[in-house]
Design an enzyme around this catalytic site. Structure first.
Site, PDB file in Angstrom:
ATOM      1  N   GLU A 139       0.841  -1.206   0.000  1.00 50.43           N
ATOM      2  CA  GLU A 139       0.000   0.000   0.000  1.00 50.43           C
ATOM      3  C   GLU A 139       0.874   1.253   0.000  1.00 50.43           C
ATOM      4  OE1 GLU A 139      -2.558   1.462  -0.465  1.00 50.43           O
ATOM      5  OE2 GLU A 139      -4.364   0.636   0.427  1.00 50.43           O
ATOM      6  N   ASP A 148      -4.514   5.252   5.909  1.00 49.54           N
ATOM      7  CA  ASP A 148      -5.082   6.494   6.431  1.00 49.54           C
ATOM      8  C   ASP A 148      -6.155   6.113   7.456  1.00 49.54           C
ATOM      9  OD1 ASP A 148      -6.721   8.927   6.543  1.00 49.54           O
ATOM     10  OD2 ASP A 148      -5.542   9.630   4.861  1.00 49.54           O
TER      11      ASP A 148
HETATM   12  P1  XMP Z   1      -7.783   4.521   3.891  1.00 48.24           P
HETATM   13  O1  XMP Z   1      -8.461   5.703   4.528  1.00 48.24           O
HETATM   14  O2  XMP Z   1      -8.770   3.531   3.370  1.00 48.24           O
HETATM   15  O3  XMP Z   1      -7.053   5.193   2.670  1.00 48.24           O
HETATM   16  O4  XMP Z   1      -6.733   3.904   4.785  1.00 48.24           O
HETATM   17  C1  XMP Z   1      -6.529   4.422   1.735  1.00 48.24           C
HETATM   18  C2  XMP Z   1      -6.288   5.112   0.428  1.00 48.24           C
HETATM   19  O5  XMP Z   1      -6.645   6.488   0.383  1.00 48.24           O
HETATM   20  C3  XMP Z   1      -5.664   7.234  -0.294  1.00 48.24           C
HETATM   21  N1  XMP Z   1      -5.088   8.244   0.615  1.00 48.24           N
HETATM   22  C4  XMP Z   1      -4.334   9.299   0.263  1.00 48.24           C
HETATM   23  N2  XMP Z   1      -3.914   9.695  -0.948  1.00 48.24           N
HETATM   24  N3  XMP Z   1      -2.756  11.490   0.061  1.00 48.24           N
HETATM   25  C5  XMP Z   1      -3.134  10.808  -1.036  1.00 48.24           C
HETATM   26  O6  XMP Z   1      -2.717  11.185  -2.130  1.00 48.24           O
HETATM   27  C6  XMP Z   1      -3.133  11.168   1.315  1.00 48.24           C
HETATM   28  O7  XMP Z   1      -2.762  11.830   2.281  1.00 48.24           O
HETATM   29  C7  XMP Z   1      -3.981   9.995   1.421  1.00 48.24           C
HETATM   30  N4  XMP Z   1      -4.538   9.376   2.458  1.00 48.24           N
HETATM   31  C8  XMP Z   1      -5.209   8.302   1.934  1.00 48.24           C
HETATM   32  C9  XMP Z   1      -4.623   6.253  -0.722  1.00 48.24           C
HETATM   33  O8  XMP Z   1      -4.837   5.850  -2.051  1.00 48.24           O
HETATM   34  C10 XMP Z   1      -4.814   5.076   0.190  1.00 48.24           C
HETATM   35  O9  XMP Z   1      -4.427   3.853  -0.380  1.00 48.24           O
HETATM   36 MG    MG Z   2      -4.006   3.594  -2.463  1.00 47.76          MG
END
Ligand code: XMP
Ligand code: MG
Length: 178
Positions: free
Chosen positions: A102, A106
């Site tokens: 990954e 986030d």
């Molecule tokens: P989650 O919230 O499911 O997030 O853990 C997973 C996906 O969200 C994108 N993501 C980001 N992309 N800057 C980005 O360009 C960020 O700060 C960010 N935070 C989350 C990312 O694709 C990740 O796999």
């Molecule tokens: Mg991603």
């Protein structure tokens, strides 16, 4: 490195290309040691992880496979909360040692939703390698086994990560200026 402008937002330099490459090498070494003789299958979560995965895979010197899956949960700078599988996994993963690759964990929603689908297929083992980890943002109990950088809860882009599709091509990582 200097401040950049993407659409209407300003981003400041955060992690240099050199820091990123050193960290990718460090994770690669750990995996080479941990998975010796296990022939792991790397499953890369597209789009964001493509650059990390390519650099990481080049540091792997043991037998290993790689495959790609596309999950979407993000629009602009906010997680939408809905995870959609856009490209499915055609590989058989039963009895294989899986390493999920990954770009960033986030909220944890993406993997929290996707991991049960993988576990259903009875892999021999399952670990997560994430270049970035935002523990302050994590809602679901997902913690990567291999972490590149633990970062604060601020939006970042570059090195595969985008803002509305842009800036994935940058070799360094930038942070949103607030
Ligand atoms: P989650 O919230 O499911 O997030 O853990 C997973 C996906 O969200 C994108 N993501 C980001 N992309 N800057 C980005 O360009 C960020 O700060 C960010 N935070 C989350 C990312 O694709 C990740 O796999
Ligand atoms: Mg991603």
């Amino acid at each position: 490195m200097h401040t950049i402008q993407v659409k209407n937002k300003t981003f400041i330099p955060y992690l240099s290309e050199k820091e990123i490459q050193e960290t990718v090498n460090r994770i690669g070494k750990e995996i080479n040691t941990d998975y010796k003789n296990l022939q792991p299958l790397f499953i890369v979560i597209l789009n964001g992880a493509f650059m990390f995965a390519a650099d990481l895979f080049k540091t792997i010197n043991i037998d290993a496979e790689i495959s790609f899956i596309k999950l979407i949960s993000y629009k602009g700078t906010r997680s939408t909360g809905n995870v959609i599988t856009a490209i499915g996994l055609d590989e058989l993963i039963k009895n294989k040692h899986i390493i999920i690759v990954e770009d960033i964990i986030d909220t944890g929603n993406t993997l929290h939703t996707f991991l049960p689908q993988l576990i259903d297929q009875q892999p021999a083992s399952l670990k997560i390698a994430s270049l970035l980890y935002k523990p302050e943002a994590t809602i679901y109990p997902i913690k990567p086994d291999y972490i590149g950088f633990t970062i604060p809860n601020k939006f970042v882009l570059g090195y595969g990560l985008d803002y509305d599709g842009l800036a994935r091509n940058l070799s360094a990582i930038y942070q949103l200026q607030e």
